[in-house]
Design a protein around this motif. Structure first.
Motif, PDB file in Angstrom:
ATOM      1  N   VAL A   1       4.537   0.974   0.362  1.00  0.00           N
ATOM      2  CA  VAL A   1       3.637  -0.027   0.936  1.00  0.00           C
ATOM      3  C   VAL A   1       3.640   0.072   2.460  1.00  0.00           C
ATOM      4  O   VAL A   1       2.587   0.052   3.100  1.00  0.00           O
ATOM      5  CB  VAL A   1       4.057  -1.439   0.483  1.00  0.00           C
TER       6      VAL A   1
ATOM      7  N   ALA B   1       5.758  -6.823  -3.008  1.00  0.00           N
ATOM      8  CA  ALA B   1       6.050  -5.485  -3.535  1.00  0.00           C
ATOM      9  C   ALA B   1       7.508  -5.402  -3.990  1.00  0.00           C
ATOM     10  O   ALA B   1       8.416  -5.886  -3.305  1.00  0.00           O
ATOM     11  CB  ALA B   1       5.770  -4.436  -2.470  1.00  0.00           C
TER      12      ALA B   1
ATOM     13  N   LEU C   1      -0.189   1.378  -6.015  1.00  0.00           N
ATOM     14  CA  LEU C   1      -0.537   0.364  -5.025  1.00  0.00           C
ATOM     15  C   LEU C   1      -1.732  -0.480  -5.479  1.00  0.00           C
ATOM     16  O   LEU C   1      -1.757  -1.703  -5.284  1.00  0.00           O
ATOM     17  CB  LEU C   1      -0.850   1.029  -3.684  1.00  0.00           C
TER      18      LEU C   1
END
Length: 478
Positions: free
Chosen positions: A184, A176, A155
């Protein structure tokens, strides 16, 4: 004790006032801001936010200058944390998680604290998320068991891959890859229930410590590394450019004052010459033998063998001078000139720095600024090196050739004799004064204490002091 706080998007000004009443709140710090402060031992400068794109960032030497003067300087959260991590060994105090991450080398990129924000009128509204906030939020998520270390690393990398101007949790959701979408979503669902602003928390910590007079916020002391080689020409020129006094609604810098004295005081050429020659001869400028001593230095260095070297510092009309005078002019010009951007107090002969002269020159500069803003055609944008405010080159040259009583082709030499390395540097310094000279004539600046200087090239100055019919209004200290 005075507390000065440089802050922007990290905390609202109202919260700063609540946490540290009576603090002088300033916008994010930029290069030159610390040099304008009237602070000393017992005062504290707390740096939280700072510019680094819109304006040149605060320089390390500016902070070291405050530390050397006994001022407590502490930083947290953003630019303050970054500079404290770089200067803590010299006595700048750092506070908070962000500072420790930089100090310990966990974070090395300036972009981790970068944030896009709105103007001050909009309360510095934050428009992006600093990566260091994301990093600490991920660390907390790992501690809470929401994600593991490998997921945290992924992340963080997804956020780091975003340009800092576009970093936000919403951008993380949008960009993402499909195989990271669930990760996420899991992280952001938790984070939105338990948000944490690391930079804001660090800023509050610093202000609370200051309010409590925490002993950790102390000036540099014997336990800190000594600050060596602080006083350089760079710092001197920065001080002259940024330090100053407000006069009549204008900020008049020390460089503005230096330019007035060098360009408009009738004793400037002679005083400047003696000061430069005395520096080369390592004697007092008041020494009656200063020129003989300088000539001896030139002889020892071989500058008199076969005639003076460096003929480019002499005009065609000066090439017939006797060798002694020629070499004196060469020395004063070769070792005593500077570009305008480096102009500083060291270029002004010490007798011209007397308080009465400085105060009078500051008033002249302020009056010239008022004229330039109110009576002359306005220009748009900032003035850049080599740029013009209002006047063409020939107007500037003609004004000062008449003022100094020299033909136009001797203007370069007249500028050298006042400390300017070339005509462009002279014109940049001189142009703001053209409107004043055309409106009022030359100012009657106070005489130099101790009587006139002797020696040096002739300078008529076109009645700068004694011609009452042409001289401008008297300018006095006070």
């Amino acid at each position: 004790m005075t507390d000065v706080v440089f802050i922007g998007p990290s905390l609202p000004a109202g919260e700063v006032e609540r946490l540290l009443p009576d603090a002088r709140i300033r916008p994010p710090v930029a290069h030159g801001d610390l040099l304008r402060l009237d602070v000393g031992p017992g005062d504290r400068v707390l740096i939280i936010d700072g510019f680094f794109l819109q304006h040149p960032p605060v320089r390390h030497r500016e902070i070291l200058d405050l530390l050397a003067r006994g001022v407590t300087v502490a930083g947290a959260a953003s630019m303050g944390a970054l500079r404290a991590a770089e200067l803590w060994q010299f006595g700048m105090r750092g506070v908070g998680d962000v500072f420790r991450l930089y100090r310990d080398g966990v974070v090395t990129g300036d972009d981790e604290v970068a944030v896009v924000h709105g103007p001050a009128e909009d309360g510095h509204r934050i428009l992006s998320e600093p990566l260091v906030n994301v990093r600490i939020a991920l660390r907390r998520a790992v501690a809470a068991g929401v994600i593991d270390d490998a997921e945290s690393t992924r992340l963080r990398q997804l956020c780091a891959d975003l340009p800092f101007r576009r970093r936000s949790y919403r951008a993380l959701e949008r960009t993402a890859p499909p195989d990271a979408a669930a990760l996420v979503d899991r992280f952001l669902t938790w984070h939105r229930r338990d948000p944490w602003d690391a930079k804001g928390a660090d800023a509050r910590l610093l202000l609370s410590m200051a309010a409590a007079d925490d002993a950790k916020l102390r000036p540099a002391g014997p336990e800190d590394q000594p600050i060596d080689n602080l006083l350089t020409r760079f710092l001197d020129s920065w001080r002259s450019r940024h330090a100053g006094v407000a006069v009549g609604g204008h900020w008049v810098s020390d460089r503005d004052v230096a330019a007035v004295l060098m360009l408009l005081h009738p004793e400037s050429p002679a005083r400047h010459r003696r000061s430069v020659l005395a520096g080369l001869a390592r004697c007092d400028p008041a020494d009656p033998d200063v020129e003989d001593r300088a000539v001896e230095v030139a002889r020892e260095q071989g500058l008199l063998a076969g005639g003076p070297a460096g003929q480019d510092w002499l005009t065609d009309a000066e090439r017939g001078l006797d060798a002694r005078e020629a070499v004196l002019r060469l020395l004063a010009r070769a070792f005593g000139t500077t570009p305008y951007r480096s102009l500083a107090w060291w270029m002004v002969a010490e007798p011209l720095r007397a308080p009465a002269l400085r105060a009078a020159a500051r008033q002249v500069a302020a009056t010239a600024m008022t004229l330039n803003e109110t009576l002359l055609p306005r220009t748009t944008g900032g003035r850049r090196p080599g740029g013009r405010l209002h006047f063409r080159t020939e107007v500037i040259d003609g004004c000062f050739a008449a003022l100094w009583g020299c033909p136009p082709d001797a203007l370069a030499a007249a500028a050298w004799d006042r400390g300017f390395v070339d005509l462009e540097s002279f014109r940049y310094a001189a142009e703001p004064l053209v409107g004043y000279l055309r409106a009022f004539g030359p100012p009657r600046l106070p005489a130099v204490p101790g009587g006139p200087a002797t020696g040096g090239p002739a300078a008529t100055h076109d009645g700068l002091v004694n011609d009452e019919s042409r001289a401008g209004p008297p300018v006095r200290a006070g």
